[in-house]
Design a protein around this motif. Structure first.
Motif, PDB file in Angstrom:
ATOM      1  N   GLU A 118      -9.474   5.558  -0.226  1.00  0.00           N
ATOM      2  CA  GLU A 118      -8.235   5.990  -0.865  1.00  0.00           C
ATOM      3  C   GLU A 118      -7.008   5.352  -0.206  1.00  0.00           C
ATOM      4  O   GLU A 118      -5.955   5.202  -0.831  1.00  0.00           O
ATOM      5  CB  GLU A 118      -8.110   7.518  -0.815  1.00  0.00           C
ATOM      6  CG  GLU A 118      -9.112   8.260  -1.679  1.00  0.00           C
ATOM      7  CD  GLU A 118     -10.530   8.231  -1.126  1.00  0.00           C
ATOM      8  OE1 GLU A 118     -10.688   8.068   0.099  1.00  0.00           O
ATOM      9  OE2 GLU A 118     -11.476   8.350  -1.922  1.00  0.00           O
ATOM     10  N   PRO A 160      -5.007   0.421   0.026  1.00  0.00           N
ATOM     11  CA  PRO A 160      -3.754  -0.354  -0.081  1.00  0.00           C
ATOM     12  C   PRO A 160      -3.044  -0.534   1.267  1.00  0.00           C
ATOM     13  O   PRO A 160      -2.474  -1.598   1.524  1.00  0.00           O
ATOM     14  CB  PRO A 160      -2.911   0.483  -1.054  1.00  0.00           C
ATOM     15  CG  PRO A 160      -3.923   1.158  -1.919  1.00  0.00           C
ATOM     16  CD  PRO A 160      -5.050   1.491  -0.994  1.00  0.00           C
ATOM     17  N   LYS A 161      -3.115   0.475   2.136  1.00  0.00           N
ATOM     18  CA  LYS A 161      -2.500   0.351   3.465  1.00  0.00           C
ATOM     19  C   LYS A 161      -3.258  -0.675   4.307  1.00  0.00           C
ATOM     20  O   LYS A 161      -2.656  -1.425   5.083  1.00  0.00           O
ATOM     21  CB  LYS A 161      -2.487   1.710   4.159  1.00  0.00           C
ATOM     22  CG  LYS A 161      -1.554   2.728   3.525  1.00  0.00           C
ATOM     23  CD  LYS A 161      -1.536   4.014   4.335  1.00  0.00           C
ATOM     24  CE  LYS A 161      -0.566   5.028   3.722  1.00  0.00           C
ATOM     25  NZ  LYS A 161      -0.539   6.303   4.484  1.00  0.00           N
ATOM     26  N   THR A 162      -4.580  -0.694   4.158  1.00  0.00           N
ATOM     27  CA  THR A 162      -5.389  -1.683   4.886  1.00  0.00           C
ATOM     28  C   THR A 162      -5.048  -3.094   4.416  1.00  0.00           C
ATOM     29  O   THR A 162      -4.924  -4.019   5.226  1.00  0.00           O
ATOM     30  CB  THR A 162      -6.888  -1.400   4.686  1.00  0.00           C
ATOM     31  OG1 THR A 162      -7.185  -0.069   5.109  1.00  0.00           O
ATOM     32  CG2 THR A 162      -7.734  -2.383   5.480  1.00  0.00           C
ATOM     33  N   ILE A 163      -4.886  -3.261   3.102  1.00  0.00           N
ATOM     34  CA  ILE A 163      -4.506  -4.568   2.550  1.00  0.00           C
ATOM     35  C   ILE A 163      -3.150  -4.990   3.085  1.00  0.00           C
ATOM     36  O   ILE A 163      -2.944  -6.165   3.458  1.00  0.00           O
ATOM     37  CB  ILE A 163      -4.508  -4.510   1.013  1.00  0.00           C
ATOM     38  CG1 ILE A 163      -5.935  -4.310   0.495  1.00  0.00           C
ATOM     39  CG2 ILE A 163      -3.901  -5.793   0.419  1.00  0.00           C
ATOM     40  CD1 ILE A 163      -6.029  -4.088  -1.002  1.00  0.00           C
ATOM     41  N   ASP A 164      -2.215  -4.056   3.149  1.00  0.00           N
ATOM     42  CA  ASP A 164      -0.892  -4.362   3.707  1.00  0.00           C
ATOM     43  C   ASP A 164      -1.001  -4.811   5.162  1.00  0.00           C
ATOM     44  O   ASP A 164      -0.273  -5.707   5.603  1.00  0.00           O
ATOM     45  CB  ASP A 164       0.022  -3.137   3.612  1.00  0.00           C
ATOM     46  CG  ASP A 164       0.470  -2.841   2.185  1.00  0.00           C
ATOM     47  OD1 ASP A 164       0.356  -3.744   1.337  1.00  0.00           O
ATOM     48  OD2 ASP A 164       0.919  -1.711   1.934  1.00  0.00           O
ATOM     49  N   ASN A 190      -2.169  -8.396   5.266  1.00  0.00           N
ATOM     50  CA  ASN A 190      -1.062  -9.281   4.879  1.00  0.00           C
ATOM     51  C   ASN A 190      -0.028  -9.423   5.991  1.00  0.00           C
ATOM     52  O   ASN A 190       0.551 -10.501   6.184  1.00  0.00           O
ATOM     53  CB  ASN A 190      -0.384  -8.748   3.610  1.00  0.00           C
ATOM     54  CG  ASN A 190      -1.260  -8.897   2.376  1.00  0.00           C
ATOM     55  OD1 ASN A 190      -2.108  -9.781   2.308  1.00  0.00           O
ATOM     56  ND2 ASN A 190      -1.055  -8.027   1.390  1.00  0.00           N
TER      57      ASN A 190
END
Length: 314
Positions: free
Chosen positions: A275, A278-282, A285
């Motif tokens: 869940e 998205p924070k992991t993807i950030d 990046n």
């Protein structure tokens, strides 16, 4: 990455993967196939770094399956201390470094074409370890990670096992109750005084009754999972009249149970939260690693991992 002693003990038992005897050699099934696809993208002369390599499951899998294995340079690092007296580690294109924190990699910058990890990097502080991955990768270098995820059957099975093991290891739990019974039986075996024997026999009977009560409670609470647990098998073995040195065998079992509990806690804590992906993807990046794909790896029994592919941005 604070479980050095427990993982060192584990790898010293000769396991090739982090799943103990679940695999006879290296990884099999969908995990194997996912890594073979990654290996097919390696080119002659590439330098590949395997993070949290353990006993080298990924390089060994590459050795078994790649016709051009000798043309690729494999480095492996692991936080544990692993016995390196292994002919595989003496291959000219294989270099492992142990007692090595992946949050502070011992390599110059821009060294590797590929960084890989199988159920490993997620155990670390990702902000630090991903920064290091980005640093040691060459421009446009690639990274592929297979990680535990909180929606996988592996996570759920291990979380359930951790709950059971924590129950067994309670200060007033089954393992300590069994210890008291074994101690009383040992004392009875060597005591000559009749009065003392009678007193010890009474204590042993009390411990046996308490053990039976706790066994019944555990079966009520955990059902088939408890009935099929290795504790029940060990209990039958330990209380067999032909089993010698019961106290020593129980001490070794408890030592491994405590160590296994530490590893299970680490796994459950390390698993990525889907869940919060998205924070992991950030985070990827932010250190110059662009995720170009991620997907769940599944078999007939359900999800086993999440696989992430990333590219070092120039």
């Amino acid at each position: 990455m604070s479980e050095n002693k427990d993982w060192s003990q584990y790898w010293s038992q000769g396991h090739k993967t982090s799943f103990g005897s679940s695999f006879k050699g290296c990884y099999e099934g969908v995990l194997k196939q996912s890594w073979l696809k990654v290996f097919s993208t390696f080119n002659d002369g590439d330098k590949v770094l395997d993070l949290c390599t353990g006993n080298g499951s990924l390089p060994r899998l590459a050795y078994e399956s790649m016709s051009n294995f000798s043309e690729i340079n494999f480095s492996g690092v692991d936080y544990a201390t692993v016995d390196s007296d292994d002919t595989f580690l003496k291959l000219s294109n294989v270099d492992f470094k142990f007692d090595c924190n992946i949050e502070e990699l011992p390599f110059d910058s821009l060294q590797f074409d590929y960084v890989i990890s199988n159920y490993g990097i997620e155990y670390s502080n990702l902000e630090k370890s991903l920064t290091e991955v980005s640093r040691v990768l060459k421009p446009l270098g690639k990274a592929t990670f297979v990680c535990h995820v909180n929606s996988s059957r592996i996570f759920l099975e291990n979380a359930n096992e951790l709950t059971l093991l924590t129950y067994l290891l309670k200060s007033d739990g089954l393992i300590n109750c069994l210890d008291s019974l074994v101690t009383a039986l040992d004392e009875k075996a060597v005591t000559q005084d009749t009065a003392a024997i009678n007193e010890i026999s009474m204590s042993a009977e009390q411990y046996r009754n308490e053990l039976n009560k706790q066994l019944s409670d555990a079966l009520d609470e955990f059902g088939i999972d408890f009935h099929q647990s290795d504790f029940v098998s060990f209990l039958k073995f330990l209380l067999n009249k032909n089993t010698e040195n019961k106290k020593d065998k129980l001490a070794l079992y408890k030592q491994e149970a405590v160590s296994h509990q530490v590893r299970l806690k680490a796994l459950c804590k390390a698993a990525l939260n889907y869940e919060a992906l998205p924070k992991t993807i950030d985070l990827f990046n932010s250190v110059g690693l662009e995720i170009h794909n991620h997907e769940m790896i599944s078999d007939e029994s359900g999800i086993v991992a999440i696989q992430i592919w990333a590219l070092k941005i120039v």
